[in-house]
Design an enzyme around this catalytic site. Structure first.
Site, short mmCIF file in Angstrom:
data_model
loop_
_atom_site.label_atom_id
_atom_site.label_comp_id
_atom_site.label_asym_id
_atom_site.label_seq_id
_atom_site.Cartn_x
_atom_site.Cartn_y
_atom_site.Cartn_z
N CYS A 134 0.59 9.00 12.43
CA CYS A 134 -0.68 9.39 11.79
C CYS A 134 -0.84 8.38 10.64
CB CYS A 134 -1.27 10.72 11.53
SG CYS A 134 -3.00 10.70 11.00
N CYS A 137 -3.26 9.97 7.98
CA CYS A 137 -2.81 10.90 7.27
C CYS A 137 -2.05 10.50 6.34
CB CYS A 137 -2.07 11.83 8.08
SG CYS A 137 -3.09 12.23 9.71
N ASP A 138 -0.90 9.74 6.63
CA ASP A 138 0.45 9.35 5.89
C ASP A 138 0.36 7.98 5.13
OD1 ASP A 138 1.14 11.88 6.56
OD2 ASP A 138 2.45 11.24 8.44
#
Ligand code: NAP
Length: 309
Positions: A134, A137-138
């Site tokens: 992701c 997200c990261d």
């Protein structure tokens, strides 16, 4: 509790199905495992959903979908579905992994799909310590650093572009020299000066130490030559797997587990409908998920009319 319809999954397909059902006056339970929005939430920018000519952030669209449904009396049930089975009187029993389940006359399955693992040595070891699925997200953990993206579909192309705006350099590793993703993303990638295309290549190993991953070994599929790419992050986008294991065996699926439906979103089991990415189909888009959801709800309403007659 007994509902006319249970919708499983609160991505674009599930929210649309619930919206159409509740607006038609039937009682609806929407069973949601994660936050509303599904995969939309882990998409940075959506550029191909009509009505947003400047694009829309994934989380913004998810919020709008959720706010639209919030105006209606849908029972929002939090939990993960463990099984769907036939119960007495033509009902379906939906068991959750924790807590009370429910019963419904019709079920609309909108559980979508989850990322597929790459299967390379080191993936498990460095999962969460360099290996990610992701970018939204990261990606920020790798600000100013070098990362690798693997895959050649829309997800890999889109997320490589997203990451290129945050990190120092993106190596896009793909096993062929033709991409599966849309030409518009490929063109943008070729115009970007910090994405290096590493085509006809596969990742043989993900390497690193106690601090996390630090490189990947890439092999050219024709020459067999290997190359070490130093990078602290690897973003894996090699396709999706359906979330459909909780369904009874009578629901026919393809070889991978995607649910087979007809054009009305009816599955092989009367009363069970499927919509969105969990279906066996070619086009997996927010817009097609929304269309599937509306179609499935319409078919479910017809089924309920006969059920109640
Ligand atoms: P996908 O379209 O199935 O593409 C998966 C990619 O990974 C392919 O390029 C495939 O290579 C490669 N691959 C598969 N297994 C591999 C392996 N073991 N090692 C290396 N590479 C491997 O998956 P996706 O990109 O996640 O997209 C899923 C669906 O969502 C698609 O229908 C896609 O169109 C849709 N989607 C749409 C958008 C958008 O329109 N904006 C955004 C994201 C996703 P090959 O090409 O050689 O098979």
């Amino acid at each position: 509790m007994l509902y006319d319809a249970a919708v499983i999954g609160a991505g674009p397909a599930g929210i649309t199905a619930a919206l159409y059902l509740v607006r038609s006056g039937v009682s609806v339970a929407l069973i949601e495992n994660g936050a509303p929005g599904g995969q939309v939430l882990s998409t940075a920018e959506i550029e191909n959903y009509p009505g947003f000519p400047k694009g829309v952030k994934g989380w913004e669209l998810a919020d709008l979908f959720d706010a639209h449904l919030a105006a209606y009396p849908v029972a929002r049930v939090r939990g993960e579905v463990a099984s769907v089975s036939s119960a007495e009187g033509g009902l379906f029993r939906i068991a959750l992994t924790e807590g009370e389940g429910l019963e419904a006359k019709a079920v609309v399955v909108c559980t979508g799909a989850k990322h597929r693992d790459l299967g390379a040595p080191g993936e498990d070891q460095f999962r969460g310590r360099g290996v990610s699925y992701c970018a939204v997200c990261d990606g920020n953990f790798y600000r100013g650093r070098d990362v690798v993206v693997v895959g050649g579909g829309n997800s890999a192309l889109e997320e490589a572009l997203y990451l290129s705006r945050i990190v120092n350099k993106v190596y896009l590793v793909h096993r062929r020299d033709a991409f599966r993703g849309a030409r518009v993303y490929e063109d943008k990638i070729r115009e970007t000066n910090n994405i290096e295309l590493v085509t006809k290549s596969v990742i043989d190993e993900i390497c690193g130490g106690p601090a996390g991953m630090d490189s990947v070994i890439v092999r050219h599929v024709e020459s067999g030559e290997t190359r070490t790419i130093e990078a602290e992050g690897l973003f894996v986008y090699v396709g999706m797997l359906p979330v459909s294991a909780f369904l009874p065996g009578e629901v026919t699926k393809d070889a991978v587990g995607f649910i087979l439906t007809d054009a009305e979103m009816c599955t092989s089991v009367p009363g069970i409908f499927a919509a969105g990415d969990v279906r066996s189909k070619r086009c997996r888009q927010v817009s097609s998920a929304v269309g599937d959801g509306a179609t499935a709800a319409t078919a479910a309403l017809t089924y309920l009319e006969h059920w109640n007659a």
